[in-house]
Design a protein around this motif. Structure first.
Motif, PDB file in Angstrom:
ATOM      1  N   VAL A   1      12.849   4.813  -6.295  1.00 51.79           N
ATOM      2  CA  VAL A   1      11.504   5.231  -6.923  1.00 51.79           C
ATOM      3  C   VAL A   1      11.029   6.383  -6.268  1.00 51.79           C
ATOM      4  CG1 VAL A   1       9.332   4.396  -7.641  1.00 51.79           C
ATOM      5  CG2 VAL A   1      11.396   2.910  -7.649  1.00 51.79           C
ATOM      6  N   ASN A   2      10.713   7.400  -7.039  1.00 56.88           N
ATOM      7  CA  ASN A   2      10.220   8.716  -6.423  1.00 56.88           C
ATOM      8  C   ASN A   2       8.734   8.329  -6.008  1.00 56.88           C
ATOM      9  OD1 ASN A   2       9.774   8.549  -9.466  1.00 56.88           O
ATOM     10  ND2 ASN A   2       8.605  10.242  -9.251  1.00 56.88           N
ATOM     11  N   GLY A   3       8.441   8.575  -4.871  1.00 59.47           N
ATOM     12  CA  GLY A   3       7.168   8.354  -4.137  1.00 59.47           C
ATOM     13  C   GLY A   3       6.008   8.910  -4.889  1.00 59.47           C
ATOM     14  N   GLY A   4       6.095  10.183  -5.658  1.00 59.59           N
ATOM     15  CA  GLY A   4       5.046  10.509  -6.280  1.00 59.59           C
ATOM     16  C   GLY A   4       4.831   9.988  -7.602  1.00 59.59           C
ATOM     17  N   GLY A   5       5.626   8.919  -8.190  1.00 63.97           N
ATOM     18  CA  GLY A   5       5.271   8.195  -9.286  1.00 63.97           C
ATOM     19  C   GLY A   5       4.505   6.955  -8.827  1.00 63.97           C
ATOM     20  N   ILE A   6       4.069   6.626  -7.480  1.00 63.03           N
ATOM     21  CA  ILE A   6       3.647   5.441  -7.328  1.00 63.03           C
ATOM     22  C   ILE A   6       2.229   5.632  -6.980  1.00 63.03           C
ATOM     23  CG2 ILE A   6       3.581   3.557  -5.524  1.00 63.03           C
ATOM     24  CD1 ILE A   6       6.653   3.970  -5.209  1.00 63.03           C
ATOM     25  N   ARG A   7       1.285   5.295  -7.654  1.00 60.00           N
ATOM     26  CA  ARG A   7      -0.161   5.710  -7.761  1.00 60.00           C
ATOM     27  C   ARG A   7      -1.085   4.745  -7.223  1.00 60.00           C
ATOM     28  NH1 ARG A   7      -1.007  11.022  -9.668  1.00 60.00           N
ATOM     29  NH2 ARG A   7       1.175  12.012  -9.442  1.00 60.00           N
ATOM     30  N   ALA A   8      -0.847   3.628  -7.152  1.00 56.83           N
ATOM     31  CA  ALA A   8      -2.013   2.593  -6.476  1.00 56.83           C
ATOM     32  C   ALA A   8      -1.426   1.581  -5.910  1.00 56.83           C
ATOM     33  CB  ALA A   8      -2.635   1.929  -8.038  1.00 56.83           C
ATOM     34  N   ASP A   9      -2.314   0.809  -5.080  1.00 54.75           N
ATOM     35  CA  ASP A   9      -2.037  -0.502  -4.191  1.00 54.75           C
ATOM     36  C   ASP A   9      -1.835  -1.612  -4.958  1.00 54.75           C
ATOM     37  OD1 ASP A   9      -1.855   1.703  -2.434  1.00 54.75           O
ATOM     38  OD2 ASP A   9      -3.694   1.069  -1.313  1.00 54.75           O
ATOM     39  N   ILE A  10      -1.450  -2.620  -4.313  1.00 59.53           N
ATOM     40  CA  ILE A  10      -1.288  -3.818  -4.927  1.00 59.53           C
ATOM     41  C   ILE A  10      -2.148  -4.863  -3.615  1.00 59.53           C
ATOM     42  CG2 ILE A  10      -0.060  -6.143  -4.985  1.00 59.53           C
ATOM     43  CD1 ILE A  10       2.229  -4.340  -6.550  1.00 59.53           C
TER      44      ILE A  10
ATOM     45  N   SER B   1       0.771  -1.190   0.072  1.00 56.80           N
ATOM     46  CA  SER B   1      -0.122  -0.270   0.061  1.00 56.80           C
ATOM     47  C   SER B   1       0.898   1.218  -0.088  1.00 56.80           C
ATOM     48  CB  SER B   1      -0.897  -0.256   1.121  1.00 56.80           C
ATOM     49  OG  SER B   1      -1.727   1.032   1.469  1.00 56.80           O
ATOM     50  N   THR B   2       0.298   2.470  -0.448  1.00 58.67           N
ATOM     51  CA  THR B   2       0.671   3.661  -0.231  1.00 58.67           C
ATOM     52  C   THR B   2       0.304   4.385   0.727  1.00 58.67           C
ATOM     53  OG1 THR B   2      -1.289   4.799  -1.558  1.00 58.67           O
ATOM     54  CG2 THR B   2       0.877   3.967  -2.974  1.00 58.67           C
ATOM     55  N   LEU B   3      -0.677   3.699   1.868  1.00 59.74           N
ATOM     56  CA  LEU B   3      -1.120   4.491   2.574  1.00 59.74           C
ATOM     57  C   LEU B   3      -0.795   3.952   4.007  1.00 59.74           C
ATOM     58  CD1 LEU B   3      -4.916   4.187   1.466  1.00 59.74           C
ATOM     59  CD2 LEU B   3      -3.209   6.018   1.078  1.00 59.74           C
ATOM     60  N   SER B   4      -0.981   4.478   5.160  1.00 56.91           N
ATOM     61  CA  SER B   4      -1.155   4.128   6.687  1.00 56.91           C
ATOM     62  C   SER B   4      -1.854   3.133   6.846  1.00 56.91           C
ATOM     63  CB  SER B   4      -0.826   5.276   7.342  1.00 56.91           C
ATOM     64  OG  SER B   4      -1.737   5.886   7.470  1.00 56.91           O
ATOM     65  N   GLU B   5      -2.095   2.752   8.169  1.00 55.94           N
ATOM     66  CA  GLU B   5      -3.185   1.830   8.486  1.00 55.94           C
ATOM     67  C   GLU B   5      -4.520   2.745   8.700  1.00 55.94           C
ATOM     68  OE1 GLU B   5      -2.284  -0.144  12.130  1.00 55.94           O
ATOM     69  OE2 GLU B   5      -0.719  -1.587  11.225  1.00 55.94           O
ATOM     70  N   ASN B   6      -4.447   3.916   8.958  1.00 62.49           N
ATOM     71  CA  ASN B   6      -5.482   4.656   9.203  1.00 62.49           C
ATOM     72  C   ASN B   6      -6.038   5.641   7.951  1.00 62.49           C
ATOM     73  OD1 ASN B   6      -3.671   6.602   9.186  1.00 62.49           O
ATOM     74  ND2 ASN B   6      -3.854   7.574  10.922  1.00 62.49           N
ATOM     75  N   GLY B   7      -5.290   4.880   6.703  1.00 58.50           N
ATOM     76  CA  GLY B   7      -5.704   5.527   5.493  1.00 58.50           C
ATOM     77  C   GLY B   7      -4.858   6.710   4.954  1.00 58.50           C
ATOM     78  N   ASN B   8      -3.895   7.352   5.740  1.00 55.60           N
ATOM     79  CA  ASN B   8      -3.380   8.641   5.330  1.00 55.60           C
ATOM     80  C   ASN B   8      -2.176   7.863   4.376  1.00 55.60           C
ATOM     81  OD1 ASN B   8      -4.688  10.553   6.691  1.00 55.60           O
ATOM     82  ND2 ASN B   8      -3.598   9.704   8.616  1.00 55.60           N
ATOM     83  N   ARG B   9      -2.311   8.948   3.107  1.00 57.99           N
ATOM     84  CA  ARG B   9      -1.147   8.657   2.221  1.00 57.99           C
ATOM     85  C   ARG B   9       0.336   8.672   2.863  1.00 57.99           C
ATOM     86  NH1 ARG B   9      -1.292  11.998  -3.292  1.00 57.99           N
ATOM     87  NH2 ARG B   9      -0.550  13.759  -1.820  1.00 57.99           N
ATOM     88  N   MET B  10       1.036   7.661   2.659  1.00 55.83           N
ATOM     89  CA  MET B  10       2.447   7.808   3.414  1.00 55.83           C
ATOM     90  C   MET B  10       3.836   7.714   2.356  1.00 55.83           C
ATOM     91  SD  MET B  10       1.367   8.364   6.316  1.00 55.83           S
ATOM     92  CE  MET B  10       2.957   8.334   7.307  1.00 55.83           C
ATOM     93  N   VAL B  11       3.421   7.371   1.112  1.00 50.98           N
ATOM     94  CA  VAL B  11       4.405   6.710   0.276  1.00 50.98           C
ATOM     95  C   VAL B  11       5.267   7.999  -0.245  1.00 50.98           C
ATOM     96  CG1 VAL B  11       3.209   7.415  -1.838  1.00 50.98           C
ATOM     97  CG2 VAL B  11       4.923   5.315  -1.821  1.00 50.98           C
ATOM     98  N   ARG B  12       4.815   9.309   0.195  1.00 50.08           N
ATOM     99  CA  ARG B  12       5.545  10.544  -0.127  1.00 50.08           C
ATOM    100  C   ARG B  12       6.305  11.124   1.055  1.00 50.08           C
ATOM    101  NH1 ARG B  12       2.300  14.095  -4.902  1.00 50.08           N
ATOM    102  NH2 ARG B  12       1.509  12.361  -5.901  1.00 50.08           N
TER     103      ARG B  12
END
Length: 594
Positions: free
Chosen positions: A408-417, A372-383
């Motif tokens: 890898v620049n975090g801004g280029g990662i756009r979706a979860d697996i 995921s790009t997110l934290s457990e509480n749903g906040n975007r963390m990859v950047r």
């Protein structure tokens, strides 16, 4: 001698004609006389302008040979506001056949790679569309090898209706060319030879492993050598043979380019060191060349033309024999034709879309854990923080390219697996921009500067924070490294007037940087003076994206050799055996924040 290469193709790849009334605009033209006359004439309305007028008047010329040419199509199958689609291209060839009895469609390489249509079918959908568009002769670009040598040769020898040619693509075991060096086409007594020429940069501009055997020894080559002489000799030999066979004209079908970094393999270099070529059609550097005159080694002018990329233009070369047997009054003209807006894609395009959309839904791998790009509480963390998805992406860059470090620049990662079945579409959604993976040589100091800029905005967690803190699109997810960010030290990164990295003026906040030693499996302190191999995308390394301009002049070991989303697929399938395991359950602690 029209449509001289033909195979039966499956019904599902039949392409219907585009809407009638395609609007064309000739945007550039040059004219010169045949090799037997030294004078050069500038274009007027005699050229393809006249041919277009004749076609509209219903008159058919039997004394014009028309050669349509493209380069660096990169799977651009659909028409855009300022570009052709392949359906348009077929319509254009049909138009040409109303003007001349003799029409040939040529491609100068890098056609089968560039978007999902190529990636998901390993180039096969694109070959099917090129067959229906009516390509007759092609050469290999470096990206024709992105899907491995076996697939490249299968596409060229079994699937393509076109004849592939290359005078310098060699089987190093036998010493022979893999494909014919040239093909000679007889246009009712006028014989034209098409000599294929591939860039020797192919070895590093695609995956080098494609050209090796199981022992890691190179078994294929492209006449590479620092002074270019091997390439020039191969081209000259093919030209001489074609002339001996009776060719009246010789046309280079080349994927060489004119960029400075490509010397001594540029098309201009090949022209300057050979004799006997009349016209050089070129690709690789994505240059728009309406028709430059370049002197060969004997001082004779050679016409050089290139269409740009992604079907923004289609080239039209006309050999006008004036209806006589003599070559002395022949003229050769070239024009670049651009398509205006309003073209629609018809039945086959929709069928191809449906097929690759179905493939997007196919399972490519299994994931034991969700990435995921997110934290457990749903906040975007990859950047702003290391994430398990960031670790996976950076690992894919590093391991697929066999580099020391992957970022890898975090801004280029756009979706979860997701956990469970992972489709091809899921992998493509992670990297939707179609960036390419590159590998450069970089000093440890340049890497330290990159990290200092990447983490300039990072902040410690705020107790009452309502979301991520210190976000930056240039936050680097890393592989092959680990480090500590001391957020109590303010960033002293200095930027120039364009927002590009300039220097670090004070104490550095990125500490304890260590690089994985692949031989020992141990992490070692980074050496500012040591040269490392760094894998990242072309947005960062070529374009200086997010202000990271420190690598733009570095030596590229592998240049745009695979799409970033394809790297994820390759990593999951080939390196992880199709199974993303518990090692990615959480972020692996590569980036510690204090």
């Amino acid at each position: 001698m029209r449509n001289f290469f033909h195979k039966k193709i499956p019904l599902w790849i039949l392409l219907v004609s585009l809407l009638a009334g395609m609007s064309l605009a000739v945007i550039g033209t040059r004219q010169f006389t045949s090799k037997e006359s030294s004078s050069i004439e500038e274009g007027g309305l005699m050229r393809s302008d006249t041919a277009l007028q004749e076609a509209q008047a219903g008159e058919r010329s039997t004394d014009k040979i028309m050669i349509l040419y493209t380069n660096d199509v990169h799977c651009s199958i659909e028409a855009g506001e300022k570009s052709f689609g392949l359906s348009d291209l077929k319509d254009l060839k049909n138009w040409a056949e109303k003007v001349s009895e003799y029409v040939t469609l040529v491609d100068c390489g890098d056609a089968v790679q560039g978007n999902a249509v190529g990636t998901l079918s390993e180039g096969e959908y694109m070959v099917a569309l090129m067959n229906e568009a009516g390509y007759d002769i092609c050469t290999f670009g470096n990206h024709e090898f992105d899907y491995g040598m076996e697939q490249s040769l299968r596409m060229a020898k079994e699937l393509s209706d076109a004849q592939y040619v290359s005078c310098n693509f060699l089987d190093l075991v036998s010493g022979n060319t893999v494909m014919p060096p040239y093909v000679v086409v007889d246009y009712d007594g006028i014989e034209v030879a098409y000599v294929g020429i591939c860039t020797p940069e192919t070895i590093t501009a695609s995956a080098p492993g494609s050209f090796m055997d199981e022992n890691g020894d190179f078994v294929y080559g492209f006449c590479q050598g620092e002074d270019g002489d091997k390439l020039y000799d191969a081209v000259q030999s093919a030209v001489n043979d074609a002339r001996a066979q009776g060719a009246d004209y010789v046309i280079g079908v080349a994927h060489l380019g004119i960029s400075e970094k490509a010397a001594p393999y540029r098309s201009t270099d090949v022209i300057a060191h050979t004799a006997g070529i009349d016209v050089m059609l070129d690709g690789h550097s994505h240059s728009v060349i309406h028709g430059d005159m370049v002197k060969n080694k004997e001082g004779v002018e050679v016409l050089l033309s290139s269409t740009g990329s992604r079907l923004a233009n289609v080239g039209c070369l006309v050999i006008d024999t004036k209806g006589t047997e003599s070559l002395l009054d022949d003229t050769i003209t070239t024009s670049l034709i651009s398509a205006e807006s309003g073209h629609e894609i018809e039945t086959l395009m929709e069928e191809i879309k449906a097929e690759y959309e179905e493939m997007l839904a196919k399972v490519a791998a299994q994931a034991k854990v969700g990435l995921s790009t997110l934290s457990e509480n749903g906040n975007r963390m990859v950047r702003c923080r290391e994430t398990n998805l960031g670790d996976f992406c950076a690992d894919a860059y590093r391991i697929v390219s066999d580099a020391d470090i992957g970022v890898v620049n975090g801004g280029g990662i756009r979706a979860d697996i997701p956990v469970g079945d992972v489709t091809y579409g899921a992998f493509l959604n992670v990297f939707p921009f179609g960036n390419m993976v590159c590998v450069v040589e970089s000093s440890g100091q340049e890497i330290l500067d990159m990290l200092e800029m990447a983490y300039a905005n990072v902040e410690a967690e705020h107790e009452n924070a309502d979301g991520p803190v210190g976000e930056s699109a240039g936050f680097m997810q890393i592989s092959g490294m680990k480090l500590v960010i001391n957020t109590s030290i303010p960033s002293t990164v200095c930027l120039d007037g364009n927002g590009m990295f300039a220097s670090v003026s004070g104490e550095r906040r990125v500490k304890d940087v260590q690089v994985l030693n692949a031989q020992t499996g141990q992490y070692e302190d980074i050496d500012p003076d040591k040269i490392y191999t760094l894998a990242a995308n072309n947005y960062l390394l070529h374009s200086g994206g997010d202000g990271f301009g420190m690598f733009m002049d570095n030596e590229f070991i592998m240049d745009e050799f695979v799409l970033d989303n394809q790297a994820l697929i390759d990593y999951a399938q080939k390196e992880l055996g199709g199974f993303i395991g518990m090692e990615y359950q959480t972020a692996q602690g590569r980036i510690q924040i204090e």
